[in-house]
Design an enzyme around this catalytic site. Structure first.
Site, PDB file in Angstrom:
ATOM      1  CB  SER A 296      -0.880  -0.016   1.254  1.00  0.00           C
ATOM      2  OG  SER A 296      -1.431   1.254   1.482  1.00  0.00           O
TER       3      SER A 296
ATOM      4  CD  GLU B  45      -2.616   5.280   4.046  1.00  0.00           C
ATOM      5  OE1 GLU B  45      -2.182   5.711   5.131  1.00  0.00           O
ATOM      6  OE2 GLU B  45      -3.297   5.983   3.273  1.00  0.00           O
TER       7      GLU B  45
ATOM      8  CE1 TYR C  74      -4.127  -1.676   5.504  1.00  0.00           C
ATOM      9  CE2 TYR C  74      -3.090   0.384   4.849  1.00  0.00           C
ATOM     10  CZ  TYR C  74      -3.684  -0.807   4.516  1.00  0.00           C
ATOM     11  OH  TYR C  74      -3.833  -1.147   3.189  1.00  0.00           O
TER      12      TYR C  74
HETATM   13  P1  NDP Z   1     -11.415  -4.810   1.582  1.00  0.00           P
HETATM   14  O1  NDP Z   1     -11.420  -4.284   2.969  1.00  0.00           O
HETATM   15  O2  NDP Z   1     -12.566  -4.496   0.674  1.00  0.00           O
HETATM   16  O3  NDP Z   1     -11.280  -6.416   1.632  1.00  0.00           O
HETATM   17  C1  NDP Z   1     -10.516  -7.047   2.609  1.00  0.00           C
HETATM   18  C2  NDP Z   1     -10.703  -8.549   2.448  1.00  0.00           C
HETATM   19  O4  NDP Z   1      -9.900  -9.227   3.430  1.00  0.00           O
HETATM   20  C3  NDP Z   1     -12.149  -9.040   2.666  1.00  0.00           C
HETATM   21  O5  NDP Z   1     -12.421 -10.072   1.748  1.00  0.00           O
HETATM   22  C4  NDP Z   1     -12.086  -9.611   4.069  1.00  0.00           C
HETATM   23  O6  NDP Z   1     -13.053 -10.589   4.336  1.00  0.00           O
HETATM   24  C5  NDP Z   1     -10.703 -10.223   4.060  1.00  0.00           C
HETATM   25  N1  NDP Z   1     -10.196 -10.531   5.382  1.00  0.00           N
HETATM   26  C6  NDP Z   1     -10.055  -9.678   6.424  1.00  0.00           C
HETATM   27  N2  NDP Z   1      -9.563 -10.339   7.491  1.00  0.00           N
HETATM   28  C7  NDP Z   1      -9.374 -11.635   7.113  1.00  0.00           C
HETATM   29  C8  NDP Z   1      -8.900 -12.791   7.756  1.00  0.00           C
HETATM   30  N3  NDP Z   1      -8.520 -12.767   9.030  1.00  0.00           N
HETATM   31  N4  NDP Z   1      -8.839 -13.948   7.062  1.00  0.00           N
HETATM   32  C9  NDP Z   1      -9.233 -14.003   5.773  1.00  0.00           C
HETATM   33  N5  NDP Z   1      -9.716 -12.924   5.091  1.00  0.00           N
HETATM   34  C10 NDP Z   1      -9.782 -11.759   5.763  1.00  0.00           C
HETATM   35  O7  NDP Z   1     -10.031  -4.352   0.904  1.00  0.00           O
HETATM   36  P2  NDP Z   1      -9.726  -3.940  -0.621  1.00  0.00           P
HETATM   37  O8  NDP Z   1     -10.327  -4.938  -1.515  1.00  0.00           O
HETATM   38  O9  NDP Z   1     -10.006  -2.499  -0.792  1.00  0.00           O
HETATM   39  O10 NDP Z   1      -8.132  -4.080  -0.639  1.00  0.00           O
HETATM   40  C11 NDP Z   1      -7.507  -5.325  -0.968  1.00  0.00           C
HETATM   41  C12 NDP Z   1      -6.104  -5.344  -0.382  1.00  0.00           C
HETATM   42  O11 NDP Z   1      -5.336  -4.276  -0.926  1.00  0.00           O
HETATM   43  C13 NDP Z   1      -6.039  -5.166   1.128  1.00  0.00           C
HETATM   44  O12 NDP Z   1      -4.952  -5.914   1.603  1.00  0.00           O
HETATM   45  C14 NDP Z   1      -5.760  -3.675   1.298  1.00  0.00           C
HETATM   46  O13 NDP Z   1      -5.123  -3.405   2.525  1.00  0.00           O
HETATM   47  C15 NDP Z   1      -4.837  -3.448   0.108  1.00  0.00           C
HETATM   48  N6  NDP Z   1      -4.831  -2.108  -0.420  1.00  0.00           N
HETATM   49  C16 NDP Z   1      -5.999  -1.494  -0.772  1.00  0.00           C
HETATM   50  C17 NDP Z   1      -5.992  -0.237  -1.310  1.00  0.00           C
HETATM   51  C18 NDP Z   1      -7.268   0.431  -1.734  1.00  0.00           C
HETATM   52  O14 NDP Z   1      -7.231   1.630  -2.012  1.00  0.00           O
HETATM   53  N7  NDP Z   1      -8.384  -0.277  -1.832  1.00  0.00           N
HETATM   54  C19 NDP Z   1      -4.731   0.507  -1.503  1.00  0.00           C
HETATM   55  C20 NDP Z   1      -3.548  -0.273  -1.188  1.00  0.00           C
HETATM   56  C21 NDP Z   1      -3.611  -1.519  -0.658  1.00  0.00           C
HETATM   57  P3  NDP Z   1     -14.534 -10.205   4.899  1.00  0.00           P
HETATM   58  O15 NDP Z   1     -15.368  -9.923   3.681  1.00  0.00           O
HETATM   59  O16 NDP Z   1     -14.926 -11.429   5.631  1.00  0.00           O
HETATM   60  O17 NDP Z   1     -14.388  -8.987   5.771  1.00  0.00           O
HETATM   61  P1  GDP Z   2      -6.708   5.776   3.489  1.00  0.00           P
HETATM   62  O1  GDP Z   2      -5.881   6.642   2.599  1.00  0.00           O
HETATM   63  O2  GDP Z   2      -6.459   4.317   3.297  1.00  0.00           O
HETATM   64  O3  GDP Z   2      -6.665   6.154   4.923  1.00  0.00           O
HETATM   65  O4  GDP Z   2      -8.213   5.952   2.929  1.00  0.00           O
HETATM   66  P2  GDP Z   2      -9.504   6.704   3.524  1.00  0.00           P
HETATM   67  O5  GDP Z   2     -10.464   6.792   2.403  1.00  0.00           O
HETATM   68  O6  GDP Z   2      -9.984   6.048   4.782  1.00  0.00           O
HETATM   69  O7  GDP Z   2      -8.977   8.160   3.922  1.00  0.00           O
HETATM   70  C1  GDP Z   2      -8.420   9.034   2.953  1.00  0.00           C
HETATM   71  C2  GDP Z   2      -8.194  10.400   3.585  1.00  0.00           C
HETATM   72  O8  GDP Z   2      -9.463  11.030   3.820  1.00  0.00           O
HETATM   73  C3  GDP Z   2      -7.464  10.384   4.936  1.00  0.00           C
HETATM   74  O9  GDP Z   2      -6.481  11.394   4.943  1.00  0.00           O
HETATM   75  C4  GDP Z   2      -8.568  10.721   5.939  1.00  0.00           C
HETATM   76  O10 GDP Z   2      -8.102  11.415   7.099  1.00  0.00           O
HETATM   77  C5  GDP Z   2      -9.442  11.641   5.077  1.00  0.00           C
HETATM   78  N1  GDP Z   2     -10.808  11.774   5.621  1.00  0.00           N
HETATM   79  C6  GDP Z   2     -11.441  12.937   5.925  1.00  0.00           C
HETATM   80  N2  GDP Z   2     -12.653  12.673   6.436  1.00  0.00           N
HETATM   81  C7  GDP Z   2     -12.799  11.327   6.458  1.00  0.00           C
HETATM   82  C8  GDP Z   2     -13.861  10.470   6.890  1.00  0.00           C
HETATM   83  O11 GDP Z   2     -14.893  10.899   7.375  1.00  0.00           O
HETATM   84  N3  GDP Z   2     -13.650   9.127   6.737  1.00  0.00           N
HETATM   85  C9  GDP Z   2     -12.486   8.615   6.204  1.00  0.00           C
HETATM   86  N4  GDP Z   2     -12.362   7.293   6.054  1.00  0.00           N
HETATM   87  N5  GDP Z   2     -11.463   9.413   5.813  1.00  0.00           N
HETATM   88  C10 GDP Z   2     -11.622  10.745   5.931  1.00  0.00           C
END
Ligand code: NDP
Ligand code: GDP
Length: 328
Positions: A128, A130, A152
């Site tokens: 990520s 992040e 995270y």
């Molecule tokens: P989501 O939060 O939508 O999905 C997370 C998934 O992980 C879900 O299927 C969840 O299952 C599963 N999960 C959580 N805990 C466990 C566990 N203990 N065992 C098995 N499965 C588990 O994330 P995204 O699809 O948005 O992101 C995919 C990956 O990419 C993540 O690792 C995220 O951190 C990373 N990422 C995402 C970004 C983004 O902008 N979306 C940016 C950079 C990295 P359940 O449905 O049961 O909760």
């Molecule tokens: P992140 O980049 O994985 O933390 O994705 P988020 O979508 O959760 O947050 C993106 C940015 O939006 C961060 O800098 C947050 O502090 C900002 N932000 C401002 N208001 C909110 C809010 O109400 N919810 C979330 N999730 N983020 C917020």
């Protein structure tokens, strides 16, 4: 021979879009699903994309190495995509140990299951942006030093380096995608883009009057999840494993993203947005901006969906969804 792909996190945003992509390419798709008392609803994203009955779901958890090993041995995948994580930054301060167990050690579990059960499989780790946190360079690439700012991000950094280490130690074909924020109508409701598009839909349909947000000066490099899962697949098609930044190269404030969403629904953001300090974070990532030139050059990857189109798609989908909600 039909290729077999195993996805952890298949019920999440990226898992659903990646499953759709792999099915369209003729893969047999298997997904790890954790046990829940809500069986029947956890595949809602796969259903939304119309692929739920085309994937095979297997019980397992990233915290349970034995379950992962059994699944890897049973499936014998050609490609493994480790997408599962406790993925929400704000929650990671409230559940730091769980975040470490799943988002960090869970990666080691998946790599061990791969090394023991399917050492020839190609492995993708969902790293990520992040990890860049308190940015050390104005534009972040694979060469930019990391400075994580949340439990995270610290956990993701472990996941990233353990993936690199398994590649270097055991010769695994393991790649790490350093993906900047990517969104879609399937984004988790607590992330800011989806919170905003859902809020706009509720205000538009008279179900809410205000939208409470935290730091709207934060800037992110937002792309579309459908574009980003294509980059994941491309990484595993390369002869050599490697690490790649995936980003659009454009950064936008939360405030300006809100303007796009509200304008699309014919609403004035200033009339509805309320700043609520409860959404401020203990340590903030003020700005992220990625340089994906390596992915563009080596993978031939290009993002196709600009932010305006992404946000409009999300607002439209949320309006349809909120319309279908029963009145209370
Ligand atoms: P989501 O939060 O939508 O999905 C997370 C998934 O992980 C879900 O299927 C969840 O299952 C599963 N999960 C959580 N805990 C466990 C566990 N203990 N065992 C098995 N499965 C588990 O994330 P995204 O699809 O948005 O992101 C995919 C990956 O990419 C993540 O690792 C995220 O951190 C990373 N990422 C995402 C970004 C983004 O902008 N979306 C940016 C950079 C990295 P359940 O449905 O049961 O909760
Ligand atoms: P992140 O980049 O994985 O933390 O994705 P988020 O979508 O959760 O947050 C993106 C940015 O939006 C961060 O800098 C947050 O502090 C900002 N932000 C401002 N208001 C909110 C809010 O109400 N919810 C979330 N999730 N983020 C917020």
């Amino acid at each position: 021979m039909t290729k077999r792909a195993l996805l952890t996190g298949i019920t999440g945003q990226d898992g659903a879009y990646l499953a759709e992509l792999l099915l369209s390419k003729g893969y047999e798709v298997f997904g790890v699903i954790r046990r829940s008392s809500h069986r029947g609803v956890e595949d809602h994203r796969l259903r939304w994309l119309g692929v739920a009955d085309k994937v095979k779901l297997l019980d397992g958890d990233l915290a349970d190495l034995s379950s992962l090993l059994r699944i890897v041995q049973d499936v014998r995948p050609d490609e493994i995509y480790n997408l599962a994580a406790q993925s929400y930054v704000a929650s990671s301060w409230r559940q730091p140990i769980l975040t470490a167990n799943i988002t960090a050690v869970g990666v080691a579990n998946m790599l061990e299951a791969t090394r023991i059960g399917a050492p020839g499989a190609r492995f993708y780790q969902a790293s990520s942006s992040e990890m860049f946190g308190l940015i050390q360079e104005p534009v972040q690439s694979e060469k930019t030093p990391f400075y994580p700012r949340s439990p995270y991000a610290v956990a993701k950094l472990y996941g990233h380096w353990i993936t690199v280490n398994y590649r270097e130690s055991f010769g695994l074909h393991a790649s790490s995608g350093i993906l900047f924020n990517h969104e879609s109508p399937l984004r988790g409701i607590e992330f800011v883009t989806r919170k905003v598009t859902d809020g706009v839909a509720r205000i538009k349909l008279g179900k809410a009057k205000e939208l409470r947000l935290g730091n709207i000066d934060a800037k992110r490099d937002w792309g579309h999840a459908r574009d980003y899962v294509r980059a994941m697949w491309l990484m595993l098609q390369q002869e050599q494993p490697d690490d790649y930044v995936v980003a659009t190269g454009r950064t936008t404030t939360v405030r300006d993203m809100c303007k796009i969403a509200f304008a699309h629904a014919g609403l004035d953001p200033d009339a509805h947005i309320v700043i609520d300090p409860q959404f401020y974070r203990p340590a903030e990532v003020d700005i992220l901006l990625g340089d994906a030139s390596k992915a563009r050059k080596a993978l031939g990857w290009e993002p196709q969906v600009p932010l305006e189109e992404l946000i409009r798609e999300m607002v439209d989908a949320d309006i349809e969804r909120v319309k279908r909600e029963p009145a209370v």
